[in-house]
Design an enzyme around this catalytic site. Structure first.
Site, PDB file in Angstrom:
ATOM      1  N   ARG A  38       0.823  -1.218   0.000  1.00  0.00           N
ATOM      2  CA  ARG A  38       0.000   0.000   0.000  1.00  0.00           C
ATOM      3  C   ARG A  38       0.855   1.265   0.000  1.00  0.00           C
ATOM      4  O   ARG A  38       0.450   2.289  -0.549  1.00  0.00           O
ATOM      5  CB  ARG A  38      -0.915   0.021   1.225  1.00  0.00           C
ATOM      6  CG  ARG A  38      -2.127  -0.840   1.032  1.00  0.00           C
ATOM      7  CD  ARG A  38      -3.158  -0.540   2.074  1.00  0.00           C
ATOM      8  NE  ARG A  38      -4.432  -1.113   1.684  1.00  0.00           N
ATOM      9  CZ  ARG A  38      -5.428  -1.325   2.509  1.00  0.00           C
ATOM     10  NH1 ARG A  38      -5.309  -1.014   3.783  1.00  0.00           N
ATOM     11  NH2 ARG A  38      -6.555  -1.841   2.080  1.00  0.00           N
ATOM     12  N   LYS A 199     -18.832 -16.120   2.088  1.00  0.00           N
ATOM     13  CA  LYS A 199     -20.292 -16.103   2.181  1.00  0.00           C
ATOM     14  C   LYS A 199     -20.973 -15.521   0.957  1.00  0.00           C
ATOM     15  O   LYS A 199     -20.502 -14.562   0.370  1.00  0.00           O
ATOM     16  CB  LYS A 199     -20.706 -15.283   3.410  1.00  0.00           C
ATOM     17  CG  LYS A 199     -20.283 -15.934   4.703  1.00  0.00           C
ATOM     18  CD  LYS A 199     -20.842 -15.176   5.897  1.00  0.00           C
ATOM     19  CE  LYS A 199     -19.736 -14.379   6.532  1.00  0.00           C
ATOM     20  NZ  LYS A 199     -20.143 -13.178   7.198  1.00  0.00           N
ATOM     21  N   GLY A 352      -9.629  -8.182  -0.553  1.00  0.00           N
ATOM     22  CA  GLY A 352      -8.424  -8.176   0.270  1.00  0.00           C
ATOM     23  C   GLY A 352      -7.658  -9.487   0.211  1.00  0.00           C
ATOM     24  O   GLY A 352      -6.441  -9.503  -0.019  1.00  0.00           O
ATOM     25  N   GLY A 375     -12.857  -3.546   0.376  1.00  0.00           N
ATOM     26  CA  GLY A 375     -14.211  -3.019   0.600  1.00  0.00           C
ATOM     27  C   GLY A 375     -14.601  -1.975  -0.435  1.00  0.00           C
ATOM     28  O   GLY A 375     -15.730  -1.981  -0.943  1.00  0.00           O
TER      29      GLY A 375
HETATM   30  P1  ADP Z   1     -11.782 -11.253  -0.441  1.00  0.00           P
HETATM   31  O1  ADP Z   1     -11.151 -10.633   0.786  1.00  0.00           O
HETATM   32  O2  ADP Z   1     -10.782 -11.621  -1.472  1.00  0.00           O
HETATM   33  O3  ADP Z   1     -12.926 -10.438  -0.958  1.00  0.00           O
HETATM   34  P2  ADP Z   1     -13.578 -12.794   1.162  1.00  0.00           P
HETATM   35  O4  ADP Z   1     -13.320 -11.860   2.288  1.00  0.00           O
HETATM   36  O5  ADP Z   1     -14.909 -12.751   0.542  1.00  0.00           O
HETATM   37  O6  ADP Z   1     -12.449 -12.602   0.036  1.00  0.00           O
HETATM   38  O7  ADP Z   1     -13.374 -14.283   1.628  1.00  0.00           O
HETATM   39  C1  ADP Z   1     -12.170 -14.739   2.139  1.00  0.00           C
HETATM   40  C2  ADP Z   1     -12.404 -15.930   3.028  1.00  0.00           C
HETATM   41  O8  ADP Z   1     -13.175 -16.921   2.372  1.00  0.00           O
HETATM   42  C3  ADP Z   1     -11.104 -16.578   3.432  1.00  0.00           C
HETATM   43  O9  ADP Z   1     -10.887 -16.381   4.794  1.00  0.00           O
HETATM   44  C4  ADP Z   1     -11.323 -18.063   3.085  1.00  0.00           C
HETATM   45  O10 ADP Z   1     -10.846 -18.945   4.077  1.00  0.00           O
HETATM   46  C5  ADP Z   1     -12.819 -18.156   2.964  1.00  0.00           C
HETATM   47  N1  ADP Z   1     -13.231 -19.315   2.162  1.00  0.00           N
HETATM   48  C6  ADP Z   1     -12.931 -19.562   0.882  1.00  0.00           C
HETATM   49  N2  ADP Z   1     -13.395 -20.772   0.514  1.00  0.00           N
HETATM   50  C7  ADP Z   1     -14.002 -21.303   1.592  1.00  0.00           C
HETATM   51  C8  ADP Z   1     -14.671 -22.551   1.868  1.00  0.00           C
HETATM   52  N3  ADP Z   1     -14.800 -23.475   0.907  1.00  0.00           N
HETATM   53  N4  ADP Z   1     -15.152 -22.748   3.106  1.00  0.00           N
HETATM   54  C9  ADP Z   1     -15.004 -21.817   4.062  1.00  0.00           C
HETATM   55  N5  ADP Z   1     -14.399 -20.616   3.872  1.00  0.00           N
HETATM   56  C10 ADP Z   1     -13.891 -20.368   2.662  1.00  0.00           C
HETATM   57 MG    MG Z   2     -12.009 -10.198   2.715  1.00  0.00          MG
END
Ligand code: ADP
Ligand code: MG
Length: 396
Positions: A38, A199, A352, A375
């Site tokens: 960053r 989720k 992230g 975000g």
């Molecule tokens: P990003 O930060 O890239 O937007 P998210 O915050 O939406 O991603 O999600 C990240 C989380 O999703 C990670 O902590 C990861 O462990 C979880 N995750 C990914 N696949 C699974 C799964 N099959 N079951 C449970 N958690 C998962």
């Molecule tokens: Mg995230």
């Protein structure tokens, strides 16, 4: 981009307040900065201001001190890191506003860099207190916002201060907005979204806003379980957001209406437990056992997704495809990150965790754009305005 940028104003000899987002991860034990990307991302803006003879006043938040002074969250180590990266002295001061700081600022010469203390030590920052915003504004002649990743926050140093000073975007802000708005307005087709993460609830608005723009949607991660369940599959112990089952069904239907193929995993890695060194096996989605956790996409899914992605000219990726924090469950995510780095397409990474993986694998330079803002990029791609961007005037 329609917003005015540092190129559109004269900064010579001016006191320039630059809001950066140097909210870098700190090692829990040593306090050392574990990822300086960053800070690196805002170097072009700071260098430009120095080269154009500005007097630079930097402002950032760090962590969540909740309006109090927290010793571990002082800005000085961040200022040191910047100093090393830019090869110039950076003077970290012990507050963000007030007479002492005004005195320090009045001593600044062309090309000097002063770094205000963690702005969230003042509760007025997150409250977007107008008086506090005025006090920040008093320090400077011009305001530059380079903190794309904080642009979804209605805070004094992001929104409030822009009312009291001529305000423009920095280069990082410009680059982020250009990359993201291209996805929404004029992507090269075929355009794919690859979406994972924990989720469904977190990504519904994103999926809905992208469906009308994309040619194919590939889903993995924890949310895939909800979709598989909605299609009547067994999903073992995996977390199903029960209230989201209907929503998943609606999205499946919406995708059909937009004629966007929604591709779900065809095989999954099933683990006995979500922890290191556990027993795993790869199963087809029609053979998922009633016990066990779906922790990653399987190799057939990696192949299927890769084949689809290779046909695309634009790819937006948001969210890991498995529980990547555990190396054993990171294969699907890592393989697709690798694939994205090798395809001949515009590749934009938001989120992230996804960005962290790309940085950690050393693939950042092989992607078209890796967003610094989880975000903020999510919100932007959901089609929502970013208050920090709205606060900046358009080019005339
Ligand atoms: P990003 O930060 O890239 O937007 P998210 O915050 O939406 O991603 O999600 C990240 C989380 O999703 C990670 O902590 C990861 O462990 C979880 N995750 C990914 N696949 C699974 C799964 N099959 N079951 C449970 N958690 C998962
Ligand atoms: Mg995230």
């Amino acid at each position: 981009m329609q917003k005015k940028t540092v190129r559109d104003i004269n900064v010579a000899r001016k006191r320039v307040l630059v809001r950066v987002d140097f909210n870098v991860p700190l090692d829990m034990n040593s306090g050392a900065i574990s990822d300086d990307s960053r800070i690196r991302a805002s170097l072009p803006t700071i260098r430009y201001l120095i080269d154009h003879k500005a007097r630079v006043i930097l402002c950032s938040h760090l962590g969540r001190p909740k309006g109090e002074v927290v010793e571990e969250l002082r800005i000085a180590p961040v200022a040191n890191c910047l100093s090393q990266l830019i090869g110039l002295p950076v003077n970290a001061v012990a507050d963000s506003v007030g007479q002492r700081i005004e005195n320090e600022v009045s001593e600044l010469k062309q090309g000097d860099i002063l770094f205000l203390e963690n702005v969230r030590f003042h509760s007025e920052e997150e409250a977007n207190d107008p008086y506090f915003a005025q006090k920040l504004a008093q320090l400077a002649d011009v305001y530059v916002n380079d903190a794309f990743s904080a642009a979804h926050r209605v805070h004094a140093s992001i929104v409030g201060v822009a009312k009291y000073l001529p305000a423009v975007a920095g280069f990082l802000m410009e680059e982020e907005l250009n990359a993201m708005s291209k996805l929404l307005t004029s992507p090269a087709h075929p355009f794919a979204c690859l979406i994972g993460g924990a989720k469904v609830g977190d990504k519904i608005d994103l999926i809905q806003n992208m469906l009308k723009r994309i040619d194919i949607l590939l889903l993995g991660g924890g949310m895939a379980a909800t979709f598989l369940k909605a299609q009547g599959h067994e999903i073992g112990h995996s977390l199903v957001e029960k209230d989201k089952l209907n929503l998943a069904q609606e999205l499946l239907q919406e995708a059909e209406e937009w004629k966007v193929p929604l591709i779900l995993p065809v095989d999954m890695v099933v683990a006995d437990e979500i922890k290191v060194n556990t027993v795993t096996k790869v199963v087809s989605i029609s053979d998922i056992p009633p016990t066990g956790w779906l922790v990653d996409i399987g190799p057939k899914t990696v192949e299927l997704f890769s084949n689809e992605l290779r046909k695309c000219h634009t790819i937006m990726w948001n969210g890991p495809l498995g529980v990547y924090e555990i190396a054993q469950f990171a294969q699907g995510t890592r393989s697709l990150a690798e694939l994205l780095s090798s395809v001949n397409a515009v590749t934009v990474i938001g989120g992230g965790s996804s960005a962290e993986i790309v940085h950690e694998m050393g693939l950042t330079d092989k992607m078209t754009h890796v967003s610094t803002g989880g975000g903020a990029s999510l919100r932007f791609l959901e089609g929502l305005p970013l208050p920090g961007v709205e606060a900046l005037p358009n080019k005339i």
